[in-house]
Write an enzyme that holds these catalytic residues in place. Structure first.
Site, PDB file in Angstrom:
ATOM      1  CD  GLN A 141      -2.787  -1.253   2.433  1.00  0.00           C
ATOM      2  OE1 GLN A 141      -2.971  -2.314   2.969  1.00  0.00           O
ATOM      3  NE2 GLN A 141      -3.530  -0.017   2.619  1.00  0.00           N
TER       4      GLN A 141
ATOM      5  CB  ALA B  82      -1.192   5.955  -1.882  1.00  0.00           C
ATOM      6  CG  ASP B  83      -3.350   3.231   2.594  1.00  0.00           C
ATOM      7  OD1 ASP B  83      -3.768   4.209   2.119  1.00  0.00           O
ATOM      8  OD2 ASP B  83      -3.815   2.315   2.952  1.00  0.00           O
ATOM      9  CG  LEU B  84       2.910   1.895   3.781  1.00  0.00           C
ATOM     10  CD1 LEU B  84       3.931   0.889   3.496  1.00  0.00           C
ATOM     11  CD2 LEU B  84       2.493   1.635   5.364  1.00  0.00           C
TER      12      LEU B  84
ATOM     13  CB  ALA C 175      -5.166   5.207  -0.863  1.00  0.00           C
TER      14      ALA C 175
END
Length: 242
Positions: A148, A150-152, A178
């Site tokens: 992930q 974009a999340d991180l 995201a």
């Protein structure tokens, strides 16, 4: 700046799932006390991935508040008055409809750093890592399949935005990234007229899976850009692959 030099006050973490709680964890490790405010149903990640939930939220105080109820909103306003930072990732307009948007909370505490996570800064569309990578032309360019990105990356950007806000003396800040939310899959199944796929969100994307075949047949009916336009109208996280 050393942890002891940070302004007094807690971090109020109203986020769920991965990016917001990770930002809260980063701030916790910098020395901030973090209070995670969860809705009555809790954080969906606790049921989806208990170990990840523990990793992200260990050491935080957890408080359940129903912000749709007057008592819950009043309790949050009381916490905001003494807080340093507030993190939230609700859909655009949700906090404002509750009377808890940036304007209301900054009136309660002008030095509050209010940081909002958004899927897309200039649109109300929901987003996921997959849609960001597809839209940027990066899908398939990384050696990993289940990462992930974009999340991180967004979690670190969120923590940095919060620290910047402290240095500037408060204010409202947005971070575009995201948000992985199970209810969006349910919404897709409903809008697509595919209720049989509701329980198949994490089933294999392989030719041997008849439900995956049904999904492919559904998308084969229109060009990718047409599906993207449809998704925008329906508020779904779907983008054509560039």
């Amino acid at each position: 700046m050393a942890p002891s030099a940070w302004p007094p006050g807690k971090v109020l973490d109203l986020t769920r799932l991965l990016p917001g709680p990770l930002a809260g964890k980063l701030l916790l490790e910098m020395g901030f006390p973090v209070l995670k405010v969860e809705p009555p149903g809790g954080d969906p990640l606790k049921a989806l991935a208990p170990e990840a939930y523990r990793f992200l939220n260990e050491g935080k105080e957890v408080l359940v508040l129903d912000l749709k109820a007057e008592e819950g909103r009043a309790r949050l306003l009381g916490l905001v008055a003494e807080a340093a930072i507030l993190l939230e990732s609700s859909r655009p307009g949700a906090m404002e409809r509750l009377g808890l948007g940036p304007e209301a909370l900054l009136a309660e505490n002008p030095r509050l750093v209010y940081v909002r996570l958004r899927g897309y800064r200039d649109a109300p569309d929901p987003g996921h890592d997959l849609t960001y990578l597809a839209e940027a032309g990066l899908l398939g360019r990384f050696p990993w399949r289940a990462f992930q990105f974009a999340d991180l990356a967004g979690a670190y950007a969120l923590a940095l935005a919060a620290l910047k806000g402290l240095l500037l003396g408060g204010g409202f800040y947005e971070v575009a990234l995201a948000a992985l939310e199970p209810h969006l899959w349910a919404r897709f199944c409903q809008k697509a007229g595919l209720p049989e796929l509701l329980e198949a969100a994490f089933s294999p994307a392989s030719p041997e899976n008849p439900l995956y075949g049904a999904l492919c047949a559904f998308f084969a009916q229109r060009p990718a850009r047409a599906w993207e336009a449809w998704a925008r109208e329906e508020g779904l996280p779907l983008r054509a692959v560039r």
